[in-house]
Design a protein around this motif. Structure first.
Motif, mmCIF file in Angstrom:
data_model
loop_
_atom_site.group_PDB
_atom_site.id
_atom_site.type_symbol
_atom_site.label_atom_id
_atom_site.label_comp_id
_atom_site.label_asym_id
_atom_site.label_seq_id
_atom_site.Cartn_x
_atom_site.Cartn_y
_atom_site.Cartn_z
ATOM 1 N N UNK A 374 28.029 5.196 -11.050
ATOM 2 C CA UNK A 374 27.013 4.319 -10.819
ATOM 3 C C UNK A 374 25.779 4.637 -10.274
ATOM 4 N N UNK A 375 25.078 4.549 -11.221
ATOM 5 C CA UNK A 375 23.648 5.379 -11.323
ATOM 6 C C UNK A 375 22.587 4.676 -10.646
ATOM 7 N N UNK A 376 22.339 4.358 -8.896
ATOM 8 C CA UNK A 376 21.711 3.639 -8.326
ATOM 9 C C UNK A 376 20.925 4.398 -7.055
ATOM 10 N N UNK A 377 19.761 3.650 -5.808
ATOM 11 C CA UNK A 377 19.718 4.303 -5.156
ATOM 12 C C UNK A 377 20.917 4.894 -3.918
ATOM 13 N N UNK A 378 21.691 3.918 -3.841
ATOM 14 C CA UNK A 378 22.574 4.001 -3.024
ATOM 15 C C UNK A 378 23.809 4.840 -3.333
ATOM 16 N N UNK A 379 23.738 5.726 -3.955
ATOM 17 C CA UNK A 379 24.459 6.580 -4.579
ATOM 18 C C UNK A 379 23.413 7.771 -4.732
ATOM 19 N N UNK A 380 22.547 7.947 -4.985
ATOM 20 C CA UNK A 380 21.822 8.543 -5.694
ATOM 21 C C UNK A 380 21.140 9.218 -4.699
ATOM 22 N N UNK A 381 20.837 8.700 -3.362
ATOM 23 C CA UNK A 381 19.628 8.371 -2.795
ATOM 24 C C UNK A 381 20.438 9.745 -1.531
ATOM 25 N N UNK A 382 19.960 10.781 -0.723
ATOM 26 C CA UNK A 382 20.878 11.463 -0.148
ATOM 27 C C UNK A 382 20.234 11.816 1.462
ATOM 28 N N UNK A 383 20.655 10.966 2.726
ATOM 29 C CA UNK A 383 19.740 11.780 4.183
ATOM 30 C C UNK A 383 19.341 13.559 4.261
ATOM 31 N N UNK A 384 18.303 13.911 4.148
ATOM 32 C CA UNK A 384 17.872 14.938 3.853
ATOM 33 C C UNK A 384 17.153 14.856 5.674
ATOM 34 N N UNK A 385 16.869 16.047 6.071
ATOM 35 C CA UNK A 385 16.223 16.398 7.576
ATOM 36 C C UNK A 385 16.315 18.311 7.691
ATOM 37 N N UNK A 386 15.437 19.186 8.199
ATOM 38 C CA UNK A 386 14.857 20.416 8.525
ATOM 39 C C UNK A 386 14.444 19.958 9.389
ATOM 40 N N UNK A 387 14.823 21.069 10.611
ATOM 41 C CA UNK A 387 14.058 21.848 11.889
ATOM 42 C C UNK A 387 14.197 22.916 11.759
ATOM 43 N N UNK A 388 12.544 23.540 12.067
ATOM 44 C CA UNK A 388 12.448 24.370 11.839
ATOM 45 C C UNK A 388 11.933 25.088 13.322
ATOM 46 N N UNK A 389 11.872 25.554 13.920
ATOM 47 C CA UNK A 389 11.500 25.597 15.617
ATOM 48 C C UNK A 389 10.044 25.643 15.228
ATOM 49 N N UNK A 390 10.275 26.815 14.663
ATOM 50 C CA UNK A 390 8.352 27.048 14.058
ATOM 51 C C UNK A 390 7.496 26.621 13.855
ATOM 52 N N UNK A 391 7.759 25.172 13.371
ATOM 53 C CA UNK A 391 7.603 24.241 12.814
ATOM 54 C C UNK A 391 7.240 22.571 12.750
ATOM 55 N N UNK A 392 5.867 22.348 12.598
ATOM 56 C CA UNK A 392 5.778 20.913 13.235
ATOM 57 C C UNK A 392 7.106 19.885 12.558
ATOM 58 N N UNK A 393 6.782 18.095 13.450
ATOM 59 C CA UNK A 393 7.578 17.612 12.768
ATOM 60 C C UNK A 393 7.181 17.246 11.683
#
Length: 528
Positions: A374-393
Motif C-alpha cells: 500500500x504505497x501511500x505516505x502513511x506506510x512510506x514515511x517514518x519519523x526520524x530524529x538524529x541528536x548529536x550533542x556537537x551539532x545544533x538542533x
C-alpha cells in the motif's frame, strides 16, 4: 563530546531507538496534537528532525536489513519477510564493533524470519538460485520455540552485535529472551506464549476486531518494559566498564495487534479520536487490488498480518487509533527512562541518539488499515530524529531515507565504511538544515508469494519520491503519480494529465534503478 584525559576527543556512544510500524505523524513533534510523547518531543528539540524521511521498503525485514547494511533490499537480498539476512552481510554495527565498541541489540531484531514464517510461500522448483552452505540452523535464532527451555547459543557476532536479548513477537505474545525474563518475574506461560488469533487470552477485547485488546497481564511483563529495562542495564554495564558502546533499543510496538497493557489501554477514548481526512477515499484511480483491500473488513482477514480496509467501519478505526496511541505513549515513557539513565550515568553529552521506525501504517488513511503493498505516505514515511550533542538542533525538509542512517552514524563516529553502501551520509544536513544530499528516494516492495499463489497483487512495486512528486509503478502496469505539494493527502492522482512531469519522473526512476543496481557482491578487494 567529552574529552579524554590526554585532551583527545573520546569516541561517541550511539543509542539507536527504533519502533515498529509507527507513522511519521504519530508523535507530538510530528504534528499530532492527541498522542502524548513528551520525551520524544524533548529529544526532537535537541536534534535534527527530518520531516521528509522515507523507507527503502515499507515492510519490516527488508527495511530493517537496509538500515543495518546501508543497502537496498534488492542488494542485500531480504526483499520480503520470508527470508533472513545472510549471516555474513556487512553492517554498520560490525564496523563499530571492529572499531572497539561494545554492541548490543535489545528487543526486536527481525533480521531473521522466525516470527514471520507465516509469510513463507515456497517455490515449486526443486532447487533454488543459490546453494546455501551455511551451518544448519543459522537462521533459526529468532524461532520462538527455541526459547521454551532456555535461550539458544548465539554466534560471537550476530550481524555485529555481541550482546543480544530478543523480544521476538508483537501484541501480547511474549517470546525470545523476553519470555525468559517475564517468566523469571513470575509471569504465567499460558498468559505469555499465546496464539495470534481471536482465541488468545485478554482482559478486554474489541467486538469489531480481535486485534484491539488488553493483554491478560500487567505492564511489568510487556515488551516495552523489557526493552526499557534491559537497555538501561546494558548502558549501566557499559558505563561501568568504560569505552564506547552502541545499543539498539528496538521496541516491537506499536505494530499490531494493538494491545497496550494495563493503564496504557485506557489512555485514550475511541470517542476522542479524529478520523483521517481520507478515511472514506473512494480510491478513484487507485490500482484495482488496493480498491479490493479497502473493502476487506479486518474481521475477514486471512491471518493477522493480511492487509485490510476500513470497509466503512469508522468506530473500528477510532478503537485502533486509541489503542495505538496507548502503545506509543508507553514507549515514550520507556524512552524517557532510558534518557534519564544517560543523564544519571554522565553519558548524555557523549552519546549520539537516533529515533526512527522501520515503516508506517495506514491507520484508516484512504480507507486502508495496516501495511503491505500500500504505497501511500502513511506506510512510506517514518519519523526520524538524529541528536548529536556537537551539532545544533533544527528541522529540515531535505529528503532522507532509512538507508542513510548507517553511513551517517559511521561518519559521525569516524568509523570506516565498507564496499556496497548505497545510503548517503546526512551529516551535511545535520550541519545545515538547508543542505541536501539527495534529490529523490527510491522505495522497493516485492511480494514473491503473489507469483507462487497467483494472487491479484503485483509481485513488484517501485516508488520514487522527490521534493514535490511521487511516482509508483507496479509490475502489473498500474501506476500512480501525485503532486505532493499541491495534494499532500494523495487523493487526486495525476494519471496522464501531465505528460511532461510523468515522463520526467519515469526518467528519474530509471536512473534511480540503475544507481541502485548492486556491483558490490563478489567485488574483489585489495590485499591491504
Amino acid at each position: 563530546m567529552t574529552s579524554a584525559g590526554n585532551g583527545a576527543r573520546s569516541q561517541p556512544n550511539v543509542l539507536f531507538i527504533i519502533t515498529d510500524q509507527q507513522r511519521a505523524d504519530h508523535t507530538g513533534f510530528g504534528g499530532n496534537e492527541v498522542v502524548r510523547t513528551p520525551h520524544l518531543d524533548a529529544l526532537a528539540a535537541r536534534g535534527m528532525v527530518f520531516d521528509n524521511a522515507w523507507v527503502a521498503n515499507p515492510v519490516c525485514m527488508p527495511n530493517r536489513s537496509t538500515i543495518m547494511t546501508g543497502r537496498m533490499p534488492s542488494a542485500h537480498g531480504v526483499v520480503f519477510n520470508d527470508r533472513s539476512l545472510e549471516p555474513g552481510a556487512n553492517t554498520h554495527v560490525r564496523q563499530f564493533r571492529a572499531a572497539g565498541y561494545r554492541t548490543a541489540l535489545i528487543g526486536k531484531s527481525h533480521l531473521q524470519h522466525g516470527m514471520s514464517r507465516n509469510a513463507v510461500f515456497p517455490s515449486n522448483q526443486a532447487s533454488g538460485a543459490v546453494d546455501e552452505c551455511w551451518p544448519a540452523g543459522w537462521d533459526t535464532l529468532e524461532d520462538a520455540e527455541r526459547y521454551l527451555e532456555g535461550a539458544p547459543e548465539f554466534p560471537d557476532s550476530f550481524y555485529g552485535f555481541e550482546h543480544v536479548e530478543l523480544a521476538i513477537d508483537h501484541g501480547a505474545r511474549v517470546s525470545g529472551h523476553h519470555l525468559l525474563w517475564a517468566l523469571d518475574r513470575g509471569g504465567r506461560l499460558e498468559d505469555l506464549m499465546v496464539s495470534m488469533t481471536a482465541e488468545s487470552p485478554a482482559r478486554r477485547r474489541s467486538e469489531r476486531w480481535w486485534q484491539v485488546y488488553e493483554p491478560p497481564y500487567s505492564a511489568e511483563f510487556h515488551s516495552s518494559t523489557f526493552v526499557t529495562e534491559r537497555t538501561i542495564a546494558f548502558i549501566e554495564d557499559a558505563a561501568r566498564r568504560g569505552g564506547p558502546w552502541l545499543a539498539w533499543a528496538s521496541f516491537p510496538d506499536p505494530h499490531h495487534p494493538m494491545s497496550p497493557p494495563g493503564e496504557w489501554f485506557d489512555r485514550h477514548s475511541p470517542d476522542d479520536m479524529e478520523l483521517p481526512a481520507t478515511v472514506d477515499d473512494p480510491l478513484v484511480g487507485a490500482p484495482h487490488y488496493v480498491q479490493l483491500v479497502s473493502q476487506l473488513h479486518p474481521s475477514s482477514q486471512r491471518n493477522w498480518v493480511t492487509p485490510c480496509g476500513v470497509a466503512g467501519d469508522h468506530e473500528l478505526v477510532r478503537e485502533a487509533m486509541a489503542a495505538t496511541y496507548g502503545m506509543i505513549e508507553m514507549i515514550d515513557d520507556g524512552i524517557g527512562q532510558i534518557l534519564a539513565a544517560l543523564d544519571r550515568l554522565g553519558q548524555a553529552d557523549n552519546t549520539i541518539i537516533v529515533f526512527t521506525s522501520d515503516h508506517g501504517d495506514m491507520m484508516g488513511d484512504h480507507s486502508l488499515m495496516l501495511k503491505g503493498f500500500l504505497h501511500y505516505r502513511g506506510t512510506l514515511a517514518v519519523p526520524m530524529v538524529i541528536v548529536d550533542p556537537r551539532r545544533p538542533s533544527g528541522r529540515t525538509d531535505s529528503l532522507a531515507g532509512s538507508i542513510d542512517l548507517g553511513p551517517t552514524l559511521l561518519e559521525l563516529a569516524d568509523v570506516p565504511g565498507y564496499d556496497g553502501i548505497g545510503g548517503r551520509s546526512l551529516v551535511p544536513v545535520l550541519d545545515d538544515a538547508g543542505a541536501s544530499v539527495r534529490d529523490e528516494v527510491l522505495i522497493e516492495d516485492d511480494f514473491p508469494g503473489a507469483l507462487v499463489m497467483n494472487l491479484p497483487i503485483p509481485s513488484k512495486t517501485r516508488t520514487l519520491v522527490t521534493a514535490d512528486l511521487r511516482l509508483t509503478r507496479h509490475s502489473d502496469g498500474s501506476e500512480q503519480l501525485f503532486d505532493m505539494a499541491a495534494d499532500p493527502d494523495e487523493v487526486a492522482p495525476l494519471g496522464r494529465t501531465d505528460p511532461s512531469r510523468r515522463a520526467e519522473m519515469y526518467e528519474r526512476l530509471a536512473a534511480a534503478l540503475m544507481e541502485a543496481d548492486d556491483l558490490a557482491r563478489g567485488m574483489p578487494l585489495s590485499a591491504a
